[in-house]
Design a protein around this motif. Sequence first.
Motif, PDB file in Angstrom:
ATOM      1  N   LYS A 103     -55.330 -21.331 -77.645  1.00  0.00           N
ATOM      2  CA  LYS A 103     -53.908 -21.394 -77.959  1.00  0.00           C
ATOM      3  C   LYS A 103     -53.611 -20.856 -79.362  1.00  0.00           C
ATOM      4  N   THR A 163     -48.485 -24.138 -80.393  1.00  0.00           N
ATOM      5  CA  THR A 163     -48.112 -24.945 -79.236  1.00  0.00           C
ATOM      6  C   THR A 163     -48.204 -26.408 -79.639  1.00  0.00           C
ATOM      7  N   ALA A 164     -47.529 -27.240 -78.885  1.00  0.00           N
ATOM      8  CA  ALA A 164     -47.625 -28.685 -79.117  1.00  0.00           C
ATOM      9  C   ALA A 164     -47.504 -29.383 -77.785  1.00  0.00           C
ATOM     10  N   PHE A 165     -47.963 -30.647 -77.759  1.00  0.00           N
ATOM     11  CA  PHE A 165     -47.891 -31.477 -76.563  1.00  0.00           C
ATOM     12  C   PHE A 165     -48.503 -30.733 -75.367  1.00  0.00           C
ATOM     13  N   ASN A 166     -49.768 -30.316 -75.548  1.00  0.00           N
ATOM     14  CA  ASN A 166     -50.516 -29.618 -74.500  1.00  0.00           C
ATOM     15  C   ASN A 166     -49.783 -28.409 -73.943  1.00  0.00           C
ATOM     16  N   GLY A 167     -49.251 -27.631 -74.846  1.00  0.00           N
ATOM     17  CA  GLY A 167     -48.663 -26.358 -74.462  1.00  0.00           C
ATOM     18  C   GLY A 167     -47.233 -26.449 -73.960  1.00  0.00           C
ATOM     19  N   ASP A 209     -52.576 -27.160 -88.708  1.00  0.00           N
ATOM     20  CA  ASP A 209     -52.455 -27.337 -87.250  1.00  0.00           C
ATOM     21  C   ASP A 209     -53.294 -28.518 -86.781  1.00  0.00           C
ATOM     22  N   LYS A 242     -48.313 -29.521 -88.858  1.00  0.00           N
ATOM     23  CA  LYS A 242     -47.690 -29.076 -87.605  1.00  0.00           C
ATOM     24  C   LYS A 242     -46.644 -30.039 -87.061  1.00  0.00           C
ATOM     25  N   ARG A 283     -43.699 -29.953 -84.258  1.00  0.00           N
ATOM     26  CA  ARG A 283     -43.659 -30.927 -83.147  1.00  0.00           C
ATOM     27  C   ARG A 283     -42.343 -31.699 -83.157  1.00  0.00           C
TER      28      ARG A 283
HETATM   29  N1  ASP Z   1     -51.885 -30.778 -78.404  1.00  0.00           N
HETATM   30  C1  ASP Z   1     -51.886 -29.849 -79.500  1.00  0.00           C
HETATM   31  C2  ASP Z   1     -51.059 -30.380 -80.606  1.00  0.00           C
HETATM   32  O1  ASP Z   1     -50.012 -30.986 -80.393  1.00  0.00           O
HETATM   33  C3  ASP Z   1     -51.433 -28.479 -79.117  1.00  0.00           C
HETATM   34  C4  ASP Z   1     -51.351 -28.241 -77.647  1.00  0.00           C
HETATM   35  O2  ASP Z   1     -52.119 -28.883 -76.936  1.00  0.00           O
HETATM   36  O3  ASP Z   1     -50.533 -27.425 -77.199  1.00  0.00           O
HETATM   37  O4  ASP Z   1     -51.469 -30.214 -81.731  1.00  0.00           O
END
Ligand code: ASP
Length: 239
Positions: free
Chosen positions: A10, A33-37, A197, A212, A216
């Motif tokens: 990612k 990306t955040a929250f698992n994409g 990050d 990050k 988020r």
């Molecule tokens: N979980 C990761 C985060 O929030 C990024 C992502 O999984 O997309 O840092």
Amino acid sequence: MRGSLLYEGKAKKVYTMLGEEFQLILEYKDEATAFNGEKYKMFRGKGRLNNLISSKVFQYLHMKGIQTHFIETLSETEQMVSHTRIIPLEVVVRNVAAGSLSRRLGIEEGTILEPALVEFYYKEDKLQDPLINDEHAAYLTGLSQEDLEGIKQDARSINAHLKSFFDEADLKLIDFKLEFGKLHDGSIVLADEISPDTCRLWDKKTNRKMDKDVFREDIEDLVEIYEAILKRLEAKVHV
Ligand code: ASP
Ligand code: TMP
């Protein structure tokens, strides 16, 4: 120097290195990306900032005697590292409650955790990187409990070094995530990246979030914040 693309994650691309079986090139991307994409955004300049910040962190840790995959910074967005097989664990160290710990266990954000908490997550996007215990970690990675204990000890000593590193730049290290990999000789070293990050960093005086979480939680512009982190590290920390 760059050979073929081995893997694209990612935040980074991994290339082989022409003529060098035991080395790789990491290229840092401009995407976040955040929250698992679930959440995605392009930030021009982010790749450069994380490459330079992570390079500085790894150089510092090397100076403190920590074995890592880092060899050298090659360009604004690339670094040369030793080829490791990444162990599918995310090792999280928490000095202060925040993020998923606060959400899951109801511990108020900002609560000091003494001693620091070390957690294992299974690095598997399909399962959204679940929290696991030591026995799950041994089963899923094939590592012995002794190796896992070694990884935890390393994570604690890296935490001590990183706390002083960031303290020099007037930043509190709230928590962070590490990944380890196996070199061709089987030894386990610190791998991946250490950047805003993968860390939570709060300004020492104001508790302003400088990582990050600004993306988020839609707080501030990510690039401006990461630029400020790099400036502080360049001004205050000499490696
Ligand atoms: N979980 C990761 C985060 O929030 C990024 C992502 O999984 O997309 O840092
Ligand atoms: P968490 O509170 O969301 O579990 O995150 C703990 C720390 O790990 C935080 O500094 C951000 C970092 N982290 C990553 O680097 N990658 C990830 O996929 C996640 C979930 C967290």
